[in-house]
Design an enzyme around this catalytic site. Structure first.
Site, PDB file in Angstrom:
ATOM      1  N   GLY A 124      40.193  58.219 128.453  1.00 26.99           N
ATOM      2  CA  GLY A 124      40.771  58.222 129.798  1.00 26.99           C
ATOM      3  C   GLY A 124      40.465  56.911 130.503  1.00 26.99           C
ATOM      4  O   GLY A 124      40.400  55.852 129.868  1.00 26.99           O
ATOM      5  N   SER A 125      40.246  57.013 131.801  1.00 28.20           N
ATOM      6  CA  SER A 125      40.102  55.787 132.595  1.00 28.20           C
ATOM      7  C   SER A 125      38.690  55.209 132.505  1.00 28.20           C
ATOM      8  O   SER A 125      37.737  55.898 132.128  1.00 28.20           O
ATOM      9  CB  SER A 125      40.432  56.101 134.055  1.00 28.20           C
ATOM     10  OG  SER A 125      39.475  57.002 134.565  1.00 28.20           O
ATOM     11  N   ASN A 146      48.464  60.829 128.069  1.00 27.28           N
ATOM     12  CA  ASN A 146      49.471  59.895 127.547  1.00 27.28           C
ATOM     13  C   ASN A 146      49.819  60.143 126.081  1.00 27.28           C
ATOM     14  O   ASN A 146      50.909  59.825 125.649  1.00 27.28           O
ATOM     15  CB  ASN A 146      49.069  58.444 127.797  1.00 27.28           C
ATOM     16  CG  ASN A 146      47.815  58.048 127.077  1.00 27.28           C
ATOM     17  OD1 ASN A 146      46.919  58.867 126.872  1.00 27.28           O
ATOM     18  ND2 ASN A 146      47.729  56.799 126.679  1.00 27.28           N
ATOM     19  N   GLU A 187      36.666  56.238 125.097  1.00 30.51           N
ATOM     20  CA  GLU A 187      37.779  55.306 124.838  1.00 30.51           C
ATOM     21  C   GLU A 187      38.522  55.129 126.138  1.00 30.51           C
ATOM     22  O   GLU A 187      38.971  56.108 126.728  1.00 30.51           O
ATOM     23  CB  GLU A 187      38.733  55.888 123.792  1.00 30.51           C
ATOM     24  CG  GLU A 187      38.266  55.755 122.370  1.00 30.51           C
ATOM     25  CD  GLU A 187      38.067  54.326 121.924  1.00 30.51           C
ATOM     26  OE1 GLU A 187      38.623  53.399 122.559  1.00 30.51           O
ATOM     27  OE2 GLU A 187      37.328  54.126 120.954  1.00 30.51           O
ATOM     28  N   GLY A 214      35.240  57.278 132.366  1.00 27.82           N
ATOM     29  CA  GLY A 214      34.434  57.019 131.163  1.00 27.82           C
ATOM     30  C   GLY A 214      32.993  56.709 131.521  1.00 27.82           C
ATOM     31  O   GLY A 214      32.053  57.179 130.868  1.00 27.82           O
ATOM     32  N   CYS A 256      47.188  52.976 125.893  1.00 27.68           N
ATOM     33  CA  CYS A 256      46.012  52.142 126.201  1.00 27.68           C
ATOM     34  C   CYS A 256      46.054  50.838 125.418  1.00 27.68           C
ATOM     35  O   CYS A 256      45.396  49.871 125.785  1.00 27.68           O
ATOM     36  CB  CYS A 256      44.713  52.905 125.996  1.00 27.68           C
ATOM     37  SG  CYS A 256      44.668  53.834 124.493  1.00 27.68           S
ATOM     38  N   GLU A 262      36.618  56.223 116.580  1.00 32.57           N
ATOM     39  CA  GLU A 262      37.364  57.442 116.286  1.00 32.57           C
ATOM     40  C   GLU A 262      38.314  57.185 115.126  1.00 32.57           C
ATOM     41  O   GLU A 262      38.646  56.049 114.819  1.00 32.57           O
ATOM     42  CB  GLU A 262      38.199  57.855 117.497  1.00 32.57           C
ATOM     43  CG  GLU A 262      37.359  58.228 118.694  1.00 32.57           C
ATOM     44  CD  GLU A 262      38.167  58.971 119.739  1.00 32.57           C
ATOM     45  OE1 GLU A 262      38.373  60.188 119.554  1.00 32.57           O
ATOM     46  OE2 GLU A 262      38.579  58.356 120.725  1.00 32.57           O
ATOM     47  N   GLN A 318      50.780  58.553 139.553  1.00 30.76           N
ATOM     48  CA  GLN A 318      50.853  57.350 138.721  1.00 30.76           C
ATOM     49  C   GLN A 318      51.885  56.392 139.299  1.00 30.76           C
ATOM     50  O   GLN A 318      51.684  55.181 139.317  1.00 30.76           O
ATOM     51  CB  GLN A 318      51.229  57.709 137.276  1.00 30.76           C
ATOM     52  CG  GLN A 318      50.094  58.290 136.478  1.00 30.76           C
ATOM     53  CD  GLN A 318      48.892  57.350 136.380  1.00 30.76           C
ATOM     54  OE1 GLN A 318      47.811  57.663 136.881  1.00 30.76           O
ATOM     55  NE2 GLN A 318      49.075  56.205 135.769  1.00 30.76           N
ATOM     56  N   LYS A 378      38.855  70.133 127.122  1.00 34.00           N
ATOM     57  CA  LYS A 378      39.669  70.174 128.340  1.00 34.00           C
ATOM     58  C   LYS A 378      40.797  69.150 128.230  1.00 34.00           C
ATOM     59  O   LYS A 378      40.548  67.949 128.251  1.00 34.00           O
ATOM     60  CB  LYS A 378      38.842  69.842 129.589  1.00 34.00           C
ATOM     61  CG  LYS A 378      39.652  70.132 130.860  1.00 34.00           C
ATOM     62  CD  LYS A 378      39.036  69.540 132.100  1.00 34.00           C
ATOM     63  CE  LYS A 378      39.437  68.115 132.315  1.00 34.00           C
ATOM     64  NZ  LYS A 378      40.894  67.905 132.533  1.00 34.00           N
ATOM     65  N   GLU A 429      43.783  46.840 134.335  1.00 29.81           N
ATOM     66  CA  GLU A 429      44.844  47.523 133.609  1.00 29.81           C
ATOM     67  C   GLU A 429      45.911  48.067 134.564  1.00 29.81           C
ATOM     68  O   GLU A 429      45.594  48.635 135.605  1.00 29.81           O
ATOM     69  CB  GLU A 429      44.233  48.689 132.830  1.00 29.81           C
ATOM     70  CG  GLU A 429      45.249  49.432 131.992  1.00 29.81           C
ATOM     71  CD  GLU A 429      44.592  50.465 131.088  1.00 29.81           C
ATOM     72  OE1 GLU A 429      43.704  51.189 131.560  1.00 29.81           O
ATOM     73  OE2 GLU A 429      44.976  50.538 129.920  1.00 29.81           O
TER      74      GLU A 429
HETATM   75  P1  ADP Z   1      43.881  59.252 133.472  1.00 29.40           P
HETATM   76  O1  ADP Z   1      44.304  60.204 134.558  1.00 29.40           O
HETATM   77  O2  ADP Z   1      44.303  57.866 133.703  1.00 29.40           O
HETATM   78  O3  ADP Z   1      44.133  59.791 132.098  1.00 29.40           O
HETATM   79  P2  ADP Z   1      41.164  60.061 133.951  1.00 29.40           P
HETATM   80  O4  ADP Z   1      39.930  59.386 133.455  1.00 29.40           O
HETATM   81  O5  ADP Z   1      41.254  60.404 135.388  1.00 29.40           O
HETATM   82  O6  ADP Z   1      42.309  59.113 133.507  1.00 29.40           O
HETATM   83  O7  ADP Z   1      41.419  61.397 133.155  1.00 29.40           O
HETATM   84  C1  ADP Z   1      41.125  61.589 131.781  1.00 29.40           C
HETATM   85  C2  ADP Z   1      40.535  62.966 131.584  1.00 29.40           C
HETATM   86  O8  ADP Z   1      39.255  63.018 132.235  1.00 29.40           O
HETATM   87  C3  ADP Z   1      41.351  64.094 132.207  1.00 29.40           C
HETATM   88  O9  ADP Z   1      41.297  65.224 131.348  1.00 29.40           O
HETATM   89  C4  ADP Z   1      40.650  64.348 133.525  1.00 29.40           C
HETATM   90  O10 ADP Z   1      40.848  65.638 134.036  1.00 29.40           O
HETATM   91  C5  ADP Z   1      39.204  64.142 133.109  1.00 29.40           C
HETATM   92  N1  ADP Z   1      38.268  63.828 134.203  1.00 29.40           N
HETATM   93  C6  ADP Z   1      38.546  63.320 135.428  1.00 29.40           C
HETATM   94  N2  ADP Z   1      37.402  63.152 136.140  1.00 29.40           N
HETATM   95  C7  ADP Z   1      36.367  63.563 135.350  1.00 29.40           C
HETATM   96  C8  ADP Z   1      34.935  63.612 135.502  1.00 29.40           C
HETATM   97  N3  ADP Z   1      34.333  63.224 136.611  1.00 29.40           N
HETATM   98  N4  ADP Z   1      34.221  64.067 134.456  1.00 29.40           N
HETATM   99  C9  ADP Z   1      34.805  64.448 133.303  1.00 29.40           C
HETATM  100  N5  ADP Z   1      36.127  64.422 133.104  1.00 29.40           N
HETATM  101  C10 ADP Z   1      36.923  63.997 134.102  1.00 29.40           C
END
Ligand code: ADP
Length: 478
Positions: A226-227, A151, A248, A231, A282, A459, A329, A174, A380
């Site tokens: 991320g989610s 995002n 976060e 997290g 977020c 952060e 999404q 990544k 959310e």
């Molecule tokens: P969103 O897609 O809503 O941003 P995610 O948490 O799925 O939320 O993704 C955030 C990041 O975490 C992305 O870079 C995704 O590829 C990565 N990700 C997804 N699953 C895992 C996992 N099991 N371990 C570590 N990183 C992950």
């Protein structure tokens, strides 16, 4: 259609791989395809080895070399601002104006941390043992694993990579599979700026690649955005290995609107927080809590203002709201909105899941008369969906703001110093916004929340030092 074929970037070299994932322009799938190779555990191990190998040399290069390199990254980002913004718009659906703003902010983050690299201030005290001294220093942690979302595809990587480097760490990063082309463009700039090869290594892929970074024994700390569900997995992996972690995640952020506010500016505040960037921030507002006395006027004005906002091609400068970032999404947000529409009580005022829009577009959607038991009150919705909750007075409104397991950002619209002072003290959130949208944050101050929103050290700004360094205490006697 343009096809961008991506490669991983390890130890200063591009590493090709079979493209197993793809992201399309969410506004027009015939315009752009990003072909993404997927790093397996063996490739992640190579990236970690590269970061480990570079660590000592990078740290010993000294603060001036690091500061200069970060400053060069900032100026290259600025020099390529138009091209980066177009790529972000085409890859993630963010409007061109928002994307330009984000690119400028990424450059400023690198500039800020170019300065911070020169200010890693320690302390020197007298020991309690007569004649001896004590020094407290802040040393780099080592190899930092960083996992970022789509995002803010350049600003979030910037606010993780820049401080990691400023404090002398090396990185395995990544980017999200939905924003890997933007990630690769930033990586190319980092390389071009002359940051030491191996100091930043980028591996591409989705969840399994992220999980391989989290579980690799050579990674000394993990920073994730991320989610909530992911997290938690990142924290579990960090706990298993006993390494530092910051996660976060989201929020169900509330804006409390009191009857003594300036109505027009409160409506603009809600509109900006809830619907701009298609609600994919977020810190976006999803709960708009309004004092009953002004609720009818507020909803009427907000609906009018939403109707004046144009949904459209993110590259078109007349567009206010772009599409969601992916088909996945769109399916998720449609399901969440439909669940709200079915829920007894809340009334759909604008938009909704029945509006059949092309590609990944989803209409800005507003509910009224929502209740604390409605799905939007607790979970959310990462899209342009918000609900008005009507309350009798400030006290009931504050209780509703705090009725959430999240606590990222909370806003208040009021003309009253008494209420704003009270809110600052009693609202449960990491970031408080008085007469400002819940979304929209500065880059030189700490970012983060409480409860289920955030975990670990803050952060951004000077607070970043706590995560990216460890404290070393040295006793000396001549
Ligand atoms: P969103 O897609 O809503 O941003 P995610 O948490 O799925 O939320 O993704 C955030 C990041 O975490 C992305 O870079 C995704 O590829 C990565 N990700 C997804 N699953 C895992 C996992 N099991 N371990 C570590 N990183 C992950």
């Amino acid at each position: 259609m343009q096809v961008i074929e991506l490669s991983h970037h390890i130890g200063g070299e591009l590493v090709a791989g079979e493209a197993l994932l793809a992201q399309y322009n969410p506004a027009d799938a015939t315009d752009l395809k990003v072909a993404i190779p997927v790093a397996d555990a063996a490739l992640v191990a190579k990236a970690v080895a590269s970061a480990e190998e570079a660590f000592g040399r990078f740290r010993d290069q000294g603060i001036e070399a690091r500061s200069d390199a970060l400053a060069r990254v900032a100026s290259l980002i600025n020099a390529q601002s138009d091209e980066l913004a177009r790529l972000i718009a085409r890859e993630t659906g963010k409007t061109l104006g928002d994307a330009k703003g984000e690119v400028g902010r990424a450059a400023r983050i690198f500039s800020f941390f170019a300065g911070e690299a020169l200010r890693i201030v320690g302390e020197r005290l007298e020991s309690t043992r007569n004649g001896a001294m004590v020094e407290i220093e802040y040393a780099p942690k080592g190899v930092i694993g960083q996992i970022t979302p789509w995002n803010f595809p350049i600003a979030i990587p910037a606010w993780k990579i820049a401080p990691a480097l400023a404090f002398g760490n090396t990185v395995v990063w990544k980017p999200s599979e939905l924003s890997s082309a933007t990630g690769a463009a930033l990586m190319a700039i980092i390389a071009k700026a002359g940051v030491m090869p191996g100091a930043v290594n980028m591996v591409l892929g989705a969840g399994e690649t992220g999980a391989a970074i989290c579980s690799h024994p050579g990674v000394d700390a993990l920073s994730f955005t991320g989610s909530v569900a992911t997290g938690k997995k990142v924290r579990m992996a960090a706990a298993e290995r006993g390494v530092a972690v910051q996660t976060e995640m989201g929020g169900v952020n509330a804006l409390l609107v009191l009857k003594d506010c300036d109505l027009n500016s409160a409506v603009e505040t809600a509109l900006n927080g809830a619907f701009l960037a298609a609600g994919q921030r977020c810190t976006a507002t999803s709960r708009i809590i309004v004092e009953e006395a002004i609720a009818d006027a507020f909803v009427e004005r907000l609906s009018l203002r939403i109707s004046e906002h144009r949904l459209g091609d993110p590259l078109d400068t007349g567009t206010h709201i772009g599409p969601l970032a992916s088909k996945g999404q769109k399916e998720l947000i449609s399901r969440q909105s439909a669940a709200m529409e079915r829920h007894p009580g809340a009334q759909l005022v604008f938009g909704g899941s029945a509006e059949a829009l092309p590609e990944c577009f989803f209409a800005p959607t507003l509910f009224d008369h929502a209740k604390a038991t409605d799905p939007i009150a607790q979970e959310e919705i990462f899209g342009p969906v918000a609900a008005v909750f009507r309350v009798a007075d400030y006290e009931a409104g504050l209780a509703m703001v705090n009725d959430s397991r999240f606590g990222l950002s909370a806003g208040l619209c009021t003309g009253s110093l008494r209420y704003s002072e009270h809110f600052k003290r009693y609202a449960r959130a990491g970031m408080l916004m008085i007469n400002l949208p819940t979304a929209g944050i500065d880059y030189h101050v700490p970012f983060g929340g409480v409860g289920a929103s955030s975990y670990g050290a803050r952060e951004q700004g000077r607070a970043a030092k706590a995560f990216y360094t460890h404290t070393r205490t040295t006793y000396l006697k001549a």
